[in-house]
Structures are given as C-alpha cells and as structure tokens.
Write a protein that holds these residues in place. Structure first.
Motif, PDB file in Angstrom:
ATOM      1  N   TRP A 121       1.045  -1.102   0.107  1.00 57.44           N
ATOM      2  CA  TRP A 121      -0.060   0.193   0.008  1.00 57.44           C
ATOM      3  C   TRP A 121       0.899   0.999  -0.008  1.00 57.44           C
ATOM      4  CZ3 TRP A 121      -5.158   1.043  -0.635  1.00 57.44           C
ATOM      5  CH2 TRP A 121      -6.046  -0.296  -0.476  1.00 57.44           C
ATOM      6  N   VAL A 122       0.409   2.223  -0.819  1.00 55.02           N
ATOM      7  CA  VAL A 122       1.176   3.478  -0.865  1.00 55.02           C
ATOM      8  C   VAL A 122       0.268   4.705  -0.480  1.00 55.02           C
ATOM      9  CG1 VAL A 122       2.155   5.203  -2.163  1.00 55.02           C
ATOM     10  CG2 VAL A 122       2.783   2.640  -2.695  1.00 55.02           C
ATOM     11  N   GLY A 123       0.355   5.569   0.382  1.00 54.65           N
ATOM     12  CA  GLY A 123      -0.576   6.389   0.821  1.00 54.65           C
ATOM     13  C   GLY A 123       0.060   7.668   0.487  1.00 54.65           C
ATOM     14  N   ALA A 124      -0.765   8.693  -0.346  1.00 54.06           N
ATOM     15  CA  ALA A 124      -0.709   9.892  -0.776  1.00 54.06           C
ATOM     16  C   ALA A 124      -1.293  11.057   0.150  1.00 54.06           C
ATOM     17  CB  ALA A 124      -0.863  10.189  -2.324  1.00 54.06           C
ATOM     18  N   ASP A 125      -0.555  11.554   0.779  1.00 54.46           N
ATOM     19  CA  ASP A 125      -0.919  12.901   1.874  1.00 54.46           C
ATOM     20  C   ASP A 125      -1.910  12.375   2.684  1.00 54.46           C
ATOM     21  OD1 ASP A 125      -0.472  15.971   2.021  1.00 54.46           O
ATOM     22  OD2 ASP A 125      -2.475  15.853   2.302  1.00 54.46           O
ATOM     23  N   LEU A 126      -3.309  12.673   2.706  1.00 54.42           N
ATOM     24  CA  LEU A 126      -4.215  12.082   3.691  1.00 54.42           C
ATOM     25  C   LEU A 126      -4.401  10.862   3.456  1.00 54.42           C
ATOM     26  CD1 LEU A 126      -6.451  15.404   4.450  1.00 54.42           C
ATOM     27  CD2 LEU A 126      -4.792  14.374   5.874  1.00 54.42           C
ATOM     28  N   GLY A 127      -4.174  10.160   2.628  1.00 52.70           N
ATOM     29  CA  GLY A 127      -4.473   8.918   2.128  1.00 52.70           C
ATOM     30  C   GLY A 127      -3.742   7.911   2.968  1.00 52.70           C
ATOM     31  N   ALA A 128      -2.308   8.503   3.097  1.00 55.33           N
ATOM     32  CA  ALA A 128      -1.330   7.938   4.318  1.00 55.33           C
ATOM     33  C   ALA A 128      -2.072   7.687   5.430  1.00 55.33           C
ATOM     34  CB  ALA A 128      -0.060   8.492   4.040  1.00 55.33           C
ATOM     35  N   VAL A 129      -2.646   8.843   5.793  1.00 54.06           N
ATOM     36  CA  VAL A 129      -3.262   9.158   7.237  1.00 54.06           C
ATOM     37  C   VAL A 129      -4.304   8.014   7.325  1.00 54.06           C
ATOM     38  CG1 VAL A 129      -4.560  10.557   8.785  1.00 54.06           C
ATOM     39  CG2 VAL A 129      -2.486  11.479   7.472  1.00 54.06           C
ATOM     40  N   GLU A 130      -5.051   7.854   6.527  1.00 59.09           N
ATOM     41  CA  GLU A 130      -6.129   6.972   6.328  1.00 59.09           C
ATOM     42  C   GLU A 130      -5.573   5.530   6.560  1.00 59.09           C
ATOM     43  OE1 GLU A 130      -9.571   7.379   6.952  1.00 59.09           O
ATOM     44  OE2 GLU A 130      -9.129   9.362   7.095  1.00 59.09           O
ATOM     45  N   LEU A 131      -4.802   5.105   5.707  1.00 57.62           N
ATOM     46  CA  LEU A 131      -4.105   3.780   5.903  1.00 57.62           C
ATOM     47  C   LEU A 131      -3.685   3.352   7.055  1.00 57.62           C
ATOM     48  CD1 LEU A 131      -1.948   3.584   2.567  1.00 57.62           C
ATOM     49  CD2 LEU A 131      -4.232   2.558   2.994  1.00 57.62           C
ATOM     50  N   VAL A 132      -2.754   4.204   7.908  1.00 51.94           N
ATOM     51  CA  VAL A 132      -2.371   4.085   9.198  1.00 51.94           C
ATOM     52  C   VAL A 132      -3.824   4.062  10.323  1.00 51.94           C
ATOM     53  CG1 VAL A 132      -1.005   5.034  11.094  1.00 51.94           C
ATOM     54  CG2 VAL A 132      -0.330   5.157   8.864  1.00 51.94           C
ATOM     55  N   LYS A 133      -4.554   4.877  10.038  1.00 55.33           N
ATOM     56  CA  LYS A 133      -5.811   4.604  10.895  1.00 55.33           C
ATOM     57  C   LYS A 133      -6.490   3.321  10.650  1.00 55.33           C
ATOM     58  CE  LYS A 133      -7.204   9.640  11.298  1.00 55.33           C
ATOM     59  NZ  LYS A 133      -8.194  10.511  10.925  1.00 55.33           N
ATOM     60  N   HIS A 134      -6.367   2.591   9.688  1.00 53.72           N
ATOM     61  CA  HIS A 134      -7.052   1.204   9.460  1.00 53.72           C
ATOM     62  C   HIS A 134      -5.978   0.069   9.590  1.00 53.72           C
ATOM     63  CE1 HIS A 134     -10.063   3.810   7.507  1.00 53.72           C
ATOM     64  NE2 HIS A 134     -10.826   2.710   7.538  1.00 53.72           N
ATOM     65  N   GLY A 135      -4.849   0.438  10.158  1.00 53.36           N
ATOM     66  CA  GLY A 135      -3.948  -0.420  10.627  1.00 53.36           C
ATOM     67  C   GLY A 135      -2.922  -0.979   9.633  1.00 53.36           C
TER      68      GLY A 135
END
Length: 218
Positions: free
Chosen positions: A31-45
């Motif tokens: 998984w790669v997160g771009a900006d707030l997408g990275a925040v959401e990934l971490v929030k989902h474990g």
C-alpha cells in the motif's frame, strides 16, 4: 499479477462500497499513501510501504503518526509543481515492480483535482505506464489504453461503458458492444458515454492517441 494499491486523499464517501473490507483483507499487500491517504491507511492498521506528499492539510500529530508507521516516507512541501498523486506514482514506479496499480480516492469533490488525476497519464513520465494505472471509486473504474487492439471484460457490478479519447485519436473502432463504432477519428477529447456490454467482453482498437475506458454504475 502483481498489484499495488495507492490511496489518495479524496472524500471517503467516494471510496468503493466494499473498501473497508478491501483494507481489512489486504494489510499484507503493498500500500502507498498520498498525503491524507497515508493518514487513513495508518488509521486502518496498514503500515504503508511508502507515504508521499506535502502533507499540508495534515496536522502535526497525523504526520508524526504516518512517519512512525510507514516503511518509507517522502515529505516534500515544494513537490516540483506536481500533485500528491503524481508524486506518489513517481516514487511507486521507481520503488516497486508491478503489473497494475489500483488508485483509490482520486475522484470526487474538487473537479480540478479529479481532472489532474485523469490527465496525469498524458505526461511523458507516466504515459508508458498508463495501461497499468486503474482509478477506482464507488461508481466507476477507469482504465487507460495506448494504441493497439484491446479486449475488456465487464466488471460485475458495473452497467455502463464509455470510451473517452483524451487526446487526438485515430481510427477508434468498437466491436461487440451495444453500440458499435466503425473506425473514426477524434480531433479533440470526447466522451462516448452510456454504451453497454452485450456479453462479458468488448473489443476495441485505435491507431494513435490515448483512450480512457470507464465502466460505471448509477
């Protein structure tokens, strides 16, 4: 097929209906997160293999959380005048080998950001990778094609089919669909919308340009 997944910071309301399930069942995938997408990934474990962006809309606490939980991170407030999505794709292409990259969160809300994500495949650094890039949201799946003969398969939940010349396109021909098309040239971008499958596959071809194919539902 080796796939990687990229989550961009678009509205959560436009995520695919089953996206929470996708996140829960793919934690071991890339998984790669771009900006707030990275925040959401971490929030989902999920611990992103790569987190990229200027993070200008993230709080300090959110950025610290991303940095602490990402395998690799690139924070660039300047970004060389490219979007977070483009920056994430640039680093993904450089960092991983893949046959397909599924991009989520790249549509919805601001039209300028959606158009930037739609047209990025026309830039020289991304054009050769265009056939590997797939945009997915709650209502659409967008794939990009370079000249040649192609066969597309119906996505189960989608009803409509559109062929969208993004550039000048020569000899676009559509077979096996509800509405067929003899070889036709398009000098400006166009959207041949509201077509449909009559079986599980549709064949099409063109000689030059870039064409987006959108499967969608209401």
């Amino acid at each position: 097929m080796k796939e990687i997944n990229l989550l961009v910071g678009g509205p959560k309301r436009d995520w695919p209906v089953d996206f929470e399930h996708i996140l829960a069942t793919t934690k071991d995938e890339i998984w790669v997160g771009a900006d707030l997408g990275a925040v959401e990934l971490v929030k989902h474990g999920i611990k992103p293999a790569l987190a990229v962006g200027d993070f200008d809309t993230a709080t300090k606490e959110q950025l610290d959380m991303v940095l602490a939980n990402s395998q690799q991170s690139v924070v660039d407030p300047l970004k060389d005048d490219i979007t977070d999505t483009e920056m994430a794709l640039r680093y993904s292409i450089a960092s991983f080998s893949f046959n397909q990259i599924n991009v989520y969160g790249a549509t919805g809300a601001r039209l300028d950001q959606f158009l930037a994500n739609l047209f990025l495949v026309l830039k020289p650094e991304f054009k050769e990778h265009a056939p590997k890039i797939v945009l997915k949201d709650r209502y659409n799946e967008v794939r990009f094609y370079l000249p040649g003969k192609h066969c597309i398969t119906k996505v189960a939940e989608m009803k409509y089919l559109a062929f969208v010349p993004l550039t000048k396109v020569q000899a676009l021909a559509i077979k096996d669909a509800k509405y067929t098309l003899e070889p036709t040239n398009f000098n400006v971008p166009n959207s041949l919308s509201s077509n449909e499958f009559v079986s599980s596959n549709v064949n099409f071809s063109f000689d030059s340009g870039v064409v987006a194919v959108i499967q969608s539902k209401d």
